[in-house]
Design an enzyme around this catalytic site. Structure first.
Site, mmCIF file in Angstrom:
data_model
loop_
_atom_site.group_PDB
_atom_site.id
_atom_site.type_symbol
_atom_site.label_atom_id
_atom_site.label_comp_id
_atom_site.label_asym_id
_atom_site.label_seq_id
_atom_site.Cartn_x
_atom_site.Cartn_y
_atom_site.Cartn_z
ATOM 1 N N THR A 126 0.662 -1.186 0.007
ATOM 2 C CA THR A 126 0.108 -0.043 -0.192
ATOM 3 C C THR A 126 0.788 1.188 -0.100
ATOM 4 O OG1 THR A 126 -1.633 -1.200 1.200
ATOM 5 C CG2 THR A 126 -1.839 1.020 1.326
ATOM 6 N N SER A 132 -6.810 0.778 -2.521
ATOM 7 C CA SER A 132 -7.640 -0.245 -3.359
ATOM 8 C C SER A 132 -7.204 -0.231 -4.592
ATOM 9 C CB SER A 132 -9.065 0.399 -3.353
ATOM 10 O OG SER A 132 -9.639 0.206 -2.140
ATOM 11 N N GLU A 363 -6.583 -5.462 4.242
ATOM 12 C CA GLU A 363 -6.503 -6.647 3.196
ATOM 13 C C GLU A 363 -7.460 -6.688 1.899
ATOM 14 O OE1 GLU A 363 -5.006 -10.518 3.845
ATOM 15 O OE2 GLU A 363 -3.787 -9.805 5.536
#
Ligand code: CAA
Length: 379
Positions: A126, A132, A363
């Protein structure tokens, strides 16, 4: 046919985890939540009895557990404290790319030290602009004759800045987009790797989440996982395996909330009798139990597929989504059973509700899980 019978061995390991949670985690969970500290004494004890680094195979010195046993243990640990479970799950997530794509030499070199003493690993995918949209990674890895030079910033990383080993996803060729992403093994003491901000979180507070800054971090060619350009697929395959772990944690939180609400409802007297005698409360408890049972069934099914060597993208996403939505709903309703007391820090409910929220986010948010499920359905 699918059997939901667990073996004698799996039952024993679940009981060990249950005892460990009762004795070592529950008594200190509120304290770790308040202080937002890494649960080092617990990690050390877990390591001693074989409950740490659950996914390291025996040949590299790990416990070599099957996937269903892992899931059973994770549910128990999260029953005690989701934040403490987070450290266990974070290590498992970070080591999975190595298990999927590592050569035998890489596994030997990087996994064995984890079996010698309790160490931390971090999955560094990330970024501020790649959450996302995991493919939008802007961290770069530039190749020269000696290896790769990594530059970029990773955020919201479990064990970020304090890990001994990082699995870093970086672009080796930005012009190729998703197909230019590659995965690297980066030891925590590599010059240029530093910790940025440590996050102050609403829940899940015993797990350390921080920023990782990579400034001219040099790794040898041997530290590339798989081939150049395979990074995105390695990350996605990893999440197919680890999302059921998060789902098991969510089931643990929900189960704890139901147990607390059940016990309270039997003791709390209003209108001259325990509130558990009121059908309004009974229906709430029954709904909670149904959601937990169906979530657990999905988690076990997803784990069984992984154990068979057939990780199922849709099932893993469904387990994570269903179980975490269940954790959120059940903790909200269980707090309601406690009435005003549930809102107070003196009781365990508000922590469970704060903790549950992250399971719908990390996650992959549950909106992403639905995208994954729909894309598999419509394939
Ligand atoms: N297994 C293997 N390959 C896969 C795959 C899977 N599960 N999913 C996708 N792929 C492949 C596709 O087949 C495709 O390859 P080809 O082009 O060769 O066909 C390629 O990857 C791209 O796939 P998509 O077009 O589906 O990719 P996308 O850009 O549309 O994104 C996504 C897909 C599902 C939205 C993905 O970006 C995603 O999962 N996002 C969420 C990220 C996430 O979960 N982050 C969590 C970080 S970890 C964390 O939170 C823990 C912590 O430490 C706090």
């Amino acid at each position: 046919m699918i059997s939901f019978e667990i073996s004698q061995e799996q039952k024993q390991i679940m009981e060990l985890a249950c005892k460990f949670t009762k004795n070592e985690i529950i008594p200190v969970a509120a304290e770790y939540d308040t202080k937002a500290e890494m649960p080092w004494p617990i990690i050390k004890k877990a390591f001693e009895i074989g409950l740490w680094n659950l996914n390291i195979p025996e040949e590299y010195g790990g416990p070599g557990l099957d996937q269903v046993s892992e899931i059973l243990i994770y549910e128990e640990l999260a029953y005690g404290c989701l934040g403490i479970f987070g450290s266990f799950a974070g290590n498992s997530l970070a080591l999975t790319p190595l298990l999927i794509a590592g050569t035998d030499q890489q596994k030997k070199k990087f996994l064995e030290p984890f079996s010698e003493k309790p160490k931390l690993a971090a999955f560094a995918l990330t970024e501020p602009n790649a959450g996302s949209d995991a493919s939008n990674v802007s961290t770069t890895a530039k190749k020269d004759s000696n290896g790769y030079i990594l530059n970029g910033t990773k955020c919201f990383i479990t064990h970020g800045g304090i890990a001994n080993l990082y699995t870093v996803f970086a672009s080796t060729d930005r012009s190729k987009g998703i197909k230019g992403l590659s995965a690297f093994l980066v030891p925590g003491d590599t010059p240029g790797l530093t910790m940025g901000k440590k996050e102050d979180k609403m829940g899940d507070r015993a797990s350390h989440i921080g920023e990782v800054i990579l400034e001219n971090v040099r790794v040898p060619l041997d530290n590339l996982l798989g081939r150049e350009g395979e990074g995105f697929k390695i990350a996605m395959k990893t999440l197919d395996i680890t999302r059921p772990t998060i789902a098991a944690g969510a089931v643990g939180v929900a189960r704890r909330a139901l147990d607390e609400a059940k016990n309270y409802a039997k003791e709390r007297i209003q209108f001259g009798k325990p509130i558990a005698d009121q059908q309004a409360i009974q229906f709430m408890l029954a709904d909670m139990a149904m959601e937990i049972m169906s979530s657990r069934a999905l988690v076990w099914q997803a784990a069984a597929k992984i154990e068979k060597g057939e990780p199922d993208t849709m099932l893993s996403a469904a387990a994570k989504c269903k179980a975490s939505d269940t954790a959120m709903k059940v903790t909200i309703d269980a707090l309601q059973v406690f009435g005003g007391y549930g809102y107070m820090k003196e009781y365990p409910m508000e922590k469970l509700m704060r903790d549950a929220k992250i399971t719908q986010i990390y996650e992959g948010t549950n909106q992403i899980q639905r995208i994954v499920i729909a894309s598999q359905l419509l394939k």
